[in-house]
Design an enzyme around this catalytic site. Structure first.
Site, PDB file in Angstrom:
ATOM      1  N   GLY A  85       0.832  -1.198   0.000  1.00  0.00           N
ATOM      2  CA  GLY A  85       0.000   0.000   0.000  1.00  0.00           C
ATOM      3  C   GLY A  85       0.860   1.239   0.000  1.00  0.00           C
ATOM      4  O   GLY A  85       2.090   1.172   0.096  1.00  0.00           O
ATOM      5  N   PHE A 143       3.581   9.598   2.165  1.00  0.00           N
ATOM      6  CA  PHE A 143       4.999   9.727   2.412  1.00  0.00           C
ATOM      7  C   PHE A 143       5.758   8.445   2.057  1.00  0.00           C
ATOM      8  O   PHE A 143       6.901   8.485   1.648  1.00  0.00           O
ATOM      9  CB  PHE A 143       5.125  10.002   3.914  1.00  0.00           C
ATOM     10  CG  PHE A 143       6.415  10.577   4.363  1.00  0.00           C
ATOM     11  CD1 PHE A 143       7.041  11.591   3.652  1.00  0.00           C
ATOM     12  CD2 PHE A 143       7.011  10.119   5.530  1.00  0.00           C
ATOM     13  CE1 PHE A 143       8.229  12.131   4.098  1.00  0.00           C
ATOM     14  CE2 PHE A 143       8.200  10.662   5.980  1.00  0.00           C
ATOM     15  CZ  PHE A 143       8.806  11.670   5.261  1.00  0.00           C
ATOM     16  N   ARG A 167       5.783   4.057   0.814  1.00  0.00           N
ATOM     17  CA  ARG A 167       5.182   2.877   0.203  1.00  0.00           C
ATOM     18  C   ARG A 167       5.525   1.689   1.077  1.00  0.00           C
ATOM     19  O   ARG A 167       6.581   1.666   1.703  1.00  0.00           O
ATOM     20  CB  ARG A 167       5.726   2.660  -1.211  1.00  0.00           C
ATOM     21  CG  ARG A 167       5.084   3.584  -2.196  1.00  0.00           C
ATOM     22  CD  ARG A 167       5.573   3.343  -3.606  1.00  0.00           C
ATOM     23  NE  ARG A 167       4.818   4.204  -4.507  1.00  0.00           N
ATOM     24  CZ  ARG A 167       5.229   4.559  -5.710  1.00  0.00           C
ATOM     25  NH1 ARG A 167       6.374   4.104  -6.169  1.00  0.00           N
ATOM     26  NH2 ARG A 167       4.489   5.341  -6.463  1.00  0.00           N
ATOM     27  N   LYS A 199       7.737  -0.282   5.775  1.00  0.00           N
ATOM     28  CA  LYS A 199       7.318   1.046   5.362  1.00  0.00           C
ATOM     29  C   LYS A 199       8.554   1.701   4.768  1.00  0.00           C
ATOM     30  O   LYS A 199       9.578   1.848   5.440  1.00  0.00           O
ATOM     31  CB  LYS A 199       6.795   1.801   6.588  1.00  0.00           C
ATOM     32  CG  LYS A 199       6.257   3.152   6.275  1.00  0.00           C
ATOM     33  CD  LYS A 199       5.494   3.718   7.452  1.00  0.00           C
ATOM     34  CE  LYS A 199       5.255   5.196   7.223  1.00  0.00           C
ATOM     35  NZ  LYS A 199       4.351   5.769   8.211  1.00  0.00           N
ATOM     36  N   ASP A 217      -3.195  11.672  14.118  1.00  0.00           N
ATOM     37  CA  ASP A 217      -3.644  11.333  12.766  1.00  0.00           C
ATOM     38  C   ASP A 217      -4.475  10.050  12.799  1.00  0.00           C
ATOM     39  O   ASP A 217      -4.327   9.187  11.937  1.00  0.00           O
ATOM     40  CB  ASP A 217      -2.431  11.183  11.832  1.00  0.00           C
ATOM     41  CG  ASP A 217      -2.824  11.324  10.359  1.00  0.00           C
ATOM     42  OD1 ASP A 217      -3.915  11.875  10.085  1.00  0.00           O
ATOM     43  OD2 ASP A 217      -2.046  10.877   9.498  1.00  0.00           O
TER      44      ASP A 217
HETATM   45  P1  ADP Z   1       2.282   7.294   5.360  1.00  0.00           P
HETATM   46  O1  ADP Z   1       3.144   7.713   6.502  1.00  0.00           O
HETATM   47  O2  ADP Z   1       2.881   7.597   4.046  1.00  0.00           O
HETATM   48  O3  ADP Z   1       0.862   7.706   5.477  1.00  0.00           O
HETATM   49  P2  ADP Z   1       1.461   4.639   6.240  1.00  0.00           P
HETATM   50  O4  ADP Z   1       2.138   4.299   7.500  1.00  0.00           O
HETATM   51  O5  ADP Z   1       0.054   5.057   6.383  1.00  0.00           O
HETATM   52  O6  ADP Z   1       2.302   5.713   5.403  1.00  0.00           O
HETATM   53  O7  ADP Z   1       1.569   3.403   5.259  1.00  0.00           O
HETATM   54  C1  ADP Z   1       1.183   3.481   3.886  1.00  0.00           C
HETATM   55  C2  ADP Z   1       0.365   2.278   3.482  1.00  0.00           C
HETATM   56  O8  ADP Z   1       1.126   1.098   3.644  1.00  0.00           O
HETATM   57  C3  ADP Z   1      -0.872   2.039   4.314  1.00  0.00           C
HETATM   58  O9  ADP Z   1      -1.961   2.765   3.868  1.00  0.00           O
HETATM   59  C4  ADP Z   1      -1.076   0.549   4.123  1.00  0.00           C
HETATM   60  O10 ADP Z   1      -1.721   0.273   2.905  1.00  0.00           O
HETATM   61  C5  ADP Z   1       0.319   0.014   4.072  1.00  0.00           C
HETATM   62  N1  ADP Z   1       0.791  -0.404   5.417  1.00  0.00           N
HETATM   63  C6  ADP Z   1       1.309   0.382   6.372  1.00  0.00           C
HETATM   64  N2  ADP Z   1       1.662  -0.338   7.460  1.00  0.00           N
HETATM   65  C7  ADP Z   1       1.348  -1.616   7.180  1.00  0.00           C
HETATM   66  C8  ADP Z   1       1.469  -2.857   7.894  1.00  0.00           C
HETATM   67  N3  ADP Z   1       1.977  -2.907   9.122  1.00  0.00           N
HETATM   68  N4  ADP Z   1       1.053  -3.994   7.303  1.00  0.00           N
HETATM   69  C9  ADP Z   1       0.529  -3.951   6.042  1.00  0.00           C
HETATM   70  N5  ADP Z   1       0.388  -2.829   5.327  1.00  0.00           N
HETATM   71  C10 ADP Z   1       0.786  -1.676   5.864  1.00  0.00           C
END
Ligand code: ADP
Length: 668
Positions: A89, A93, A95, A110, A204
């Site tokens: 996902g 910020f 992927r 991340k 957030d």
């Molecule tokens: P940002 O800081 O860019 O908002 P996120 O922490 O929200 O990033 O992570 C981006 C995306 O990655 C999430 O929307 C999700 O789809 C995927 N993601 C994040 N953490 C996890 C995880 N622990 N397990 C599976 N997918 C994850």
């Protein structure tokens, strides 16, 4: 589990130069795109919130777009290899990719492009996200595993949440049933209670940041906007968040500031969104969203009926004045939580409402509610007035049976795991324990181990000639003079012979009220980081601890009127806490933060080992205290002033108990 590696500070030459992308200021791009039809690039720094409507809207490239797909094998500095898997996902910020370690365990990485970390501020923010996330450990928070980098990316390795987030669930389901939302809310609230108890505001919280683990438990993630408040009454002024979830006081910006209540507001938004199908202030234009938020202008649509109890809670959560919002504990006392409550979240929930939830009986619901709370780390007194319940319970349970002498047979409980003794002696206003879990364990092991080694060595050398200069100087140590084990409800309370009174609460935090002072200490437990010790004024206690203070006071009164002291008062020389206690049928063992061990035996004799096992103290049933070098007692076979029955056997029991601690903990 892999140990976290510090993120190396990035220098400019390490950065991938891939064009001039201006980092987003303040507001995160929303992943909740079905809720945010207008891309949001920022919130102006001061009210009134205004994005010039007539300015041509230029779509900025997401910073996450700079993130290159990691190589198929990512090698960390200390030689660990991770095999990259599927793309999971994307946020504003970062992927996220699957990563598999050598043992086949799968994680989520991340991945943040170094090209997107072009200025100090962005770098500081990423390091802050890592630092905060790394310090957290809770059943409903995405577990932080490790952090490393290669030439182009920084990787934050996390527990994998393969079932996506509440946002995707809502997208599929359109609306979610009240029993399911109740269950979600308790898990979310448990995590937020934990965060707030550690002075962390998430800032957030939204459906897209709350993920499902493989067992369908909810886990809060994305600490990119999280902040640690330096003190309870300090406030934050940065305008940040995701438009639909921003609390009105955040939009007040520099004028009002904001605090923990912004997360409570977000709980209200999420609850509404799940039950109704869209967030309450939803509009096409972000400015309209902000105007609605500032006036709390929302409605419960008649065609999407929800229960009256749910409306009451949502209305209170979405109070314009942050101080009118319920506290975390108050939320769980709302009638809405008394409705049907499932025992877990079923995978079926991802696509449709599981059948039969509406028919869960009242009794079963209440059991499920209690179990879910306790799995989410929430220990709340059953009654709104804990002191009242405590008083009547103590009376009905015949207080005398709680006297120190009553060591309940076969009870071998171990309370509290960790305190970093070196820092606890200080009385700073706030002491941060930056040592990580292993260091803290190591330190504790060291104390147990040293004490055990010294005791063993002295036993072997008792026939040797004593060089009097080598004998330790012996003064009487700080002792636990009274205690009440009420851990089946609240915790373990104790009074020291310097008259300080402490309660080691069941959530592993301690409150210590300093005798005759106007302050009390709050000792907050962090599973990874050790402990934080905060000194507070008795006259202005933080609201969250008022109830706990009442409990401390009640215990204090109880102990003063019902229990006799083990010893006479000592002057207050140092701040000492009880860090752990264990009970057997023969003794209760106290491990203190200054490294001392106290054993209260069933026959009313008490022995304390101090100075890493070099000194030993006896407290007789008639309260006579004597402290001597252990070697002298071993040589004589007993204490010189007053004989202790089965003295050497007792010392042996003590040595063996400390040995068990030393070896058990080091193998942990
Ligand atoms: P940002 O800081 O860019 O908002 P996120 O922490 O929200 O990033 O992570 C981006 C995306 O990655 C999430 O929307 C999700 O789809 C995927 N993601 C994040 N953490 C996890 C995880 N622990 N397990 C599976 N997918 C994850």
């Amino acid at each position: 589990m892999s140990r976290a590696q510090p993120l190396q500070p990035l220098n400019n030459t390490q950065l991938n130069n891939r064009g001039n992308i201006t980092p987003i200021k303040g507001v995160r791009r929303s992943k909740e795109n079905q809720f945010d039809p207008v891309p949001v690039h920022g919130v102006p720094a001061a009210p009134p919130v205004a994005v010039a409507a007539d300015k041509p809207k230029k779509k900025k490239e997401k910073l996450s777009a700079l993130c290159k797909t990691p190589p198929s094998i990512v090698r960390t500095r200390n030689g660990r290899d991770y095999r990259r898997g599927n793309f999971l996902g994307e946020g504003g910020f970062a992927r996220c990719f699957q990563m598999k370690d050598a043992s086949g365990q799968i994680f989520a990485a991340k991945t943040v492009a170094k090209a997107s970390i072009k200025n100090e501020k962005t770098k500081t923010k990423l390091l802050s996200e890592i630092k905060i996330h790394k310090s957290l450990k809770h059943a409903n928070i995405v577990n932080f595993i490790d952090c490393f980098e290669d030439d182009v990316n920084v990787y934050i390795l996390l527990e994998i949440c393969p079932n996506q987030s509440l946002m995707e669930l809502l997208k599929t389901r359109k609306r979610v049933s009240e029993p399911e939302v109740r269950y979600f809310m308790v898990q979310i609230i448990g995590a937020i209670k934990y965060l707030h108890s550690r002075r962390v505001i998430h800032r957030d919280l939204k459906l897209g940041n709350i993920f499902f683990d493989p067992q369908m438990n909810l886990k809060i993630g994305d600490f990119g906007l999280a902040s640690v408040l330096p003190s309870l009454d300090s406030r934050k002024y940065t305008i940040c968040g995701t438009p639909n979830y921003i609390a009105p006081e955040v939009l007040g910006g520099k004028n009002t500031g904001h605090s923990f209540e912004v997360d409570i507001w977000a709980i209200g938004i999420m609850m509404y969104a799940l039950l109704v199908g869209k967030p309450p202030f939803q509009a096409k234009d972000v400015q309209v969203i902000y105007e609605r938020i500032k006036k709390t202008e929302y409605a419960f649509p008649a065609d999407k009926p929800i229960s009256e109890e749910a409306k009451v809670l949502i209305k209170d959560l979405l109070s314009l004045n942050p101080l009118n919002r319920p506290t975390i504990d108050e939320i769980l006392n709302y009638d809405w939580f008394k409705g049907p409550f499932p025992d877990k979240t079923y995978e079926e929930s991802l696509v449709s409402t599981p059948p039969g939830f509406g028919k869960i009986s009242k009794t079963q619901s209440s059991i499920n509610f209690t179990n879910t709370k306790s799995s989410a780390g929430i220990y709340t007194p059953k009654n709104k007035n804990p002191v009242e319940i405590l008083r009547s319970d103590l009376q009905s349970e015949q207080p005398k049976s709680l006297l120190p002498q009553s060591l309940s047979p076969n009870d071998t409980r171990n309370k509290y795991e960790e305190v970093n003794p070196s820092v606890l002696g200080k009385s700073n206003r706030r002491v941060n324990f930056n040592s990580n879990y292993s260091t803290t364990i190591k330190r504790l092991n060291q104390i147990c181990f040293e004490t055990y080694q010294n005791m063993r060595r002295l036993e072997y050398s008792k026939h040797e000639q004593i060089v009097s200069e080598e004998l330790p100087r012996c003064e009487n140590p700080i002792l636990i003079s009274k205690w009440v084990d009420y851990s089946n409800k609240y915790g373990f309370s104790y009074q020291l012979n310097n008259d300080d009174i402490g309660v080691l609460f069941n959530d592993e935090n301690t409150i210590l009220k300093v005798h005759n002072g106007s302050k009390f200490m709050e000792l907050i437990y962090h599973e990874n980081e050790g402990w934080t010790c905060i000194e507070n004024s008795i006259h202005h206690p933080p609201s969250q601890v008022k109830r706990q203070l009442e409990i401390v006071d009640f215990f204090a009164k109880y102990m003063n009127s019902n229990l006799s002291k083990v010893s006479e008062n000592e002057d207050r020389k140092e701040t000492v806490f009880l860090r752990r206690y264990s009970r057997t049928s023969d003794y209760i063992m106290f491990e203190m933060t200054n490294g001392n061990f106290q054993f209260n035996f069933k026959d009313h004799h008490k022995i304390c080992v101090s100075k890493s096992g070099l000194a030993i103290t006896h407290i007789s049933p008639s309260r006579i205290i004597q402290t001597h070098p252990l070697i002298l007692v071993l040589k004589e076979g007993n204490f010189p002033v007053e004989e202790v029955p089965e003295c050497l056997e007792k010392i042996n029991v003590i040595k063996e108990a400390i040995k068990r601690k030393a070896f058990k903990d080091s193998s942990a």
